[in-house]
Design a protein around this motif. Structure first.
Motif, PDB file in Angstrom:
ATOM      1  N   GLN A  99      -0.567  40.880  12.643  1.00  0.00           N
ATOM      2  CA  GLN A  99      -2.015  40.931  12.447  1.00  0.00           C
ATOM      3  C   GLN A  99      -2.664  41.415  13.728  1.00  0.00           C
ATOM      4  O   GLN A  99      -2.574  40.766  14.771  1.00  0.00           O
ATOM      5  N   PHE A 140       3.064  36.688  12.645  1.00  0.00           N
ATOM      6  CA  PHE A 140       3.227  35.507  11.797  1.00  0.00           C
ATOM      7  C   PHE A 140       4.568  35.562  11.078  1.00  0.00           C
ATOM      8  O   PHE A 140       4.982  36.608  10.577  1.00  0.00           O
ATOM      9  N   PHE A 192       2.990  29.991   5.789  1.00  0.00           N
ATOM     10  CA  PHE A 192       2.887  30.677   7.065  1.00  0.00           C
ATOM     11  C   PHE A 192       2.947  29.723   8.247  1.00  0.00           C
ATOM     12  O   PHE A 192       2.435  28.606   8.193  1.00  0.00           O
ATOM     13  N   GLY A 193       3.542  30.219   9.321  1.00  0.00           N
ATOM     14  CA  GLY A 193       3.511  29.509  10.586  1.00  0.00           C
ATOM     15  C   GLY A 193       2.218  29.789  11.323  1.00  0.00           C
ATOM     16  O   GLY A 193       1.393  30.586  10.865  1.00  0.00           O
ATOM     17  N   PRO A 194       2.030  29.159  12.488  1.00  0.00           N
ATOM     18  CA  PRO A 194       0.781  29.306  13.247  1.00  0.00           C
ATOM     19  C   PRO A 194       0.675  30.618  14.007  1.00  0.00           C
ATOM     20  O   PRO A 194      -0.387  30.939  14.527  1.00  0.00           O
ATOM     21  N   HIS A 219      -2.218  28.917   2.006  1.00  0.00           N
ATOM     22  CA  HIS A 219      -2.225  29.391   0.620  1.00  0.00           C
ATOM     23  C   HIS A 219      -3.219  28.588  -0.198  1.00  0.00           C
ATOM     24  O   HIS A 219      -3.232  27.356  -0.154  1.00  0.00           O
ATOM     25  N   TYR A 239       5.044  39.180   9.617  1.00  0.00           N
ATOM     26  CA  TYR A 239       3.837  39.984   9.463  1.00  0.00           C
ATOM     27  C   TYR A 239       3.192  40.169  10.830  1.00  0.00           C
ATOM     28  O   TYR A 239       3.317  39.319  11.716  1.00  0.00           O
ATOM     29  N   THR A 251       5.052  31.752  -3.567  1.00  0.00           N
ATOM     30  CA  THR A 251       4.125  31.260  -2.552  1.00  0.00           C
ATOM     31  C   THR A 251       4.808  31.295  -1.196  1.00  0.00           C
ATOM     32  O   THR A 251       5.910  30.755  -1.039  1.00  0.00           O
ATOM     33  N   GLN A 252       4.150  31.925  -0.224  1.00  0.00           N
ATOM     34  CA  GLN A 252       4.690  31.979   1.124  1.00  0.00           C
ATOM     35  C   GLN A 252       3.935  30.997   2.001  1.00  0.00           C
ATOM     36  O   GLN A 252       2.709  30.881   1.912  1.00  0.00           O
ATOM     37  N   TYR A 262      -5.556  33.542   0.326  1.00  0.00           N
ATOM     38  CA  TYR A 262      -5.230  32.732   1.487  1.00  0.00           C
ATOM     39  C   TYR A 262      -6.490  32.538   2.323  1.00  0.00           C
ATOM     40  O   TYR A 262      -7.395  33.373   2.319  1.00  0.00           O
ATOM     41  N   PHE A 315       9.776  35.930   6.187  1.00  0.00           N
ATOM     42  CA  PHE A 315       8.973  37.142   6.300  1.00  0.00           C
ATOM     43  C   PHE A 315       8.341  37.198   7.683  1.00  0.00           C
ATOM     44  O   PHE A 315       7.981  36.172   8.256  1.00  0.00           O
ATOM     45  N   PHE A 371      -1.777  42.674   2.054  1.00  0.00           N
ATOM     46  CA  PHE A 371      -3.031  41.956   2.266  1.00  0.00           C
ATOM     47  C   PHE A 371      -4.223  42.899   2.321  1.00  0.00           C
ATOM     48  O   PHE A 371      -4.121  44.043   2.751  1.00  0.00           O
ATOM     49  N   PHE A 408      -3.125  41.914   7.542  1.00  0.00           N
ATOM     50  CA  PHE A 408      -1.755  41.581   7.879  1.00  0.00           C
ATOM     51  C   PHE A 408      -0.848  42.731   7.426  1.00  0.00           C
ATOM     52  O   PHE A 408      -0.918  43.149   6.279  1.00  0.00           O
ATOM     53  N   TYR A 465      13.811  32.477   1.850  1.00  0.00           N
ATOM     54  CA  TYR A 465      13.223  33.754   2.238  1.00  0.00           C
ATOM     55  C   TYR A 465      12.385  33.582   3.496  1.00  0.00           C
ATOM     56  O   TYR A 465      11.639  32.618   3.636  1.00  0.00           O
ATOM     57  N   GLY A 522      -2.863  29.990  11.410  1.00  0.00           N
ATOM     58  CA  GLY A 522      -2.093  30.712  10.393  1.00  0.00           C
ATOM     59  C   GLY A 522      -2.792  30.690   9.048  1.00  0.00           C
ATOM     60  O   GLY A 522      -3.868  30.142   8.881  1.00  0.00           O
ATOM     61  N   LEU A 523      -2.166  31.315   8.084  1.00  0.00           N
ATOM     62  CA  LEU A 523      -2.725  31.399   6.744  1.00  0.00           C
ATOM     63  C   LEU A 523      -2.376  30.166   5.927  1.00  0.00           C
ATOM     64  O   LEU A 523      -1.256  29.665   5.999  1.00  0.00           O
ATOM     65  N   SER A 560       9.569  31.062   2.150  1.00  0.00           N
ATOM     66  CA  SER A 560       9.324  30.609   0.784  1.00  0.00           C
ATOM     67  C   SER A 560      10.633  30.205   0.129  1.00  0.00           C
ATOM     68  O   SER A 560      11.702  30.748   0.445  1.00  0.00           O
ATOM     69  N   PRO A 561      10.550  29.237  -0.764  1.00  0.00           N
ATOM     70  CA  PRO A 561      11.709  28.931  -1.604  1.00  0.00           C
ATOM     71  C   PRO A 561      11.828  30.062  -2.631  1.00  0.00           C
ATOM     72  O   PRO A 561      11.040  31.007  -2.551  1.00  0.00           O
ATOM     73  N   PHE A 574       2.918  43.783   6.660  1.00  0.00           N
ATOM     74  CA  PHE A 574       4.266  43.276   6.394  1.00  0.00           C
ATOM     75  C   PHE A 574       5.272  44.073   7.217  1.00  0.00           C
ATOM     76  O   PHE A 574       5.242  45.306   7.247  1.00  0.00           O
ATOM     77  N   GLN A 585      -2.619  36.612  -4.766  1.00  0.00           N
ATOM     78  CA  GLN A 585      -2.806  35.314  -4.115  1.00  0.00           C
ATOM     79  C   GLN A 585      -4.004  35.368  -3.177  1.00  0.00           C
ATOM     80  O   GLN A 585      -4.333  36.427  -2.640  1.00  0.00           O
TER      81      GLN A 585
END
Lengths: 112, 113
Positions: A37, A91, A103-105, B45, A35, A100-101, B35, A33, B103, A43, A31, B42-43, A95-96, A45, B33
């Motif tokens: 910000q 962003f 996130f990249g930088p 978890h 987002y 839990t997702q 974060y 995603f 969020f 954030f 998966y 980035g976020l 996720s598998p 979606f 969740q």
């Protein structure tokens, strides 16, 4: 890889120009995603993919935003004819098959 | 539309003290969740709590969930300077992996040395 990678780190575009952002999800994650910000606030979606298929695009401003996740290529988010209000950090997360997702930088887009 | 609301918006405490942040939401959830976002990053978890759970611990973190009040709290014990960051709650409506998270606006936590 073990981290979500996003490129470029920063992107500056004049109003009306096109912007394209890239995301390499963690290997094995099904998966992806996107987002948005704005101003370090909440954030929003935008869109999610299950493999290369769009799963949920209810957050996408469809007139100018598009996204793809093709096999063996980074995922991409493209904004045609950028507007000032598109300035934000975008962003990507992956996720598998779990909740839990990761996130990249982020990519900071500045529209002038 | 954004449904999560964190409270307070900003919190400044001394190192070693405990920090408590709250989150309220509006619709039904599968899980909630928390974060952390360090400035310009980035976020990360922190912890996930499912709708059938009431409390969960992870190291110095304690999360509670009250589905009847649609609220959650995050407690960080024995705070450290490195805990300075923004903390966001995020709700997942159905679980399963491909749902976008909703969020809150975040709590900016500052730990004074």
């Amino acid at each position: 890889g073990e981290e979500v990678a996003q490129t470029p780190k920063h992107l500056v575009r004049g109003e009306g120009q096109k912007a394209k952002l890239y995301c390499a999800p963690i290997k094995g994650h099904s998966y992806v995603f996107w987002y948005q910000q704005v101003l370090k606030n909440e954030f929003k979606f935008l869109i999610s993919f299950q493999n290369e298929n769009v799963f949920d695009e209810t957050g996408m401003p469809k007139e100018r935003f598009s996204a793809k996740c093709l096999p063996n290529s980074p995922c991409s988010l493209e904004i045609q004819a950028t507007k000032l209000e598109d300035s934000a950090v975008y962003f990507c997360a992956s996720s598998p098959p779990s909740d839990t997702q990761y996130f990249g930088p982020g990519t900071r887009l500045t529209v002038l | 539309s954004q449904q999560g609301e964190e409270d307070p918006q900003a919190l400044s405490i001394q190192e070693g003290e405990n920090a408590t942040m709250n989150c309220s939401y509006k619709t039904s959830i599968n899980n909630l969740q928390w974060y952390r976002q360090n400035s310009g990053r980035g976020l990360v978890h922190l912890i996930l709590i499912r709708s059938n759970e009431r409390e969960k611990h992870s190291g110095r973190l304690r999360v509670t969930l009250d589905t009847s009040k649609k609220s959650s709290s995050l407690l960080i014990t024995a705070s450290r300077a490195a805990d300075t960051a923004s903390y966001f709650c995020a709700t997942d409506p159905s679980g399963g992996g491909a749902d976008g998270l909703t969020f809150g606006k975040g709590t900016h936590l500052i730990i004074q040395p």
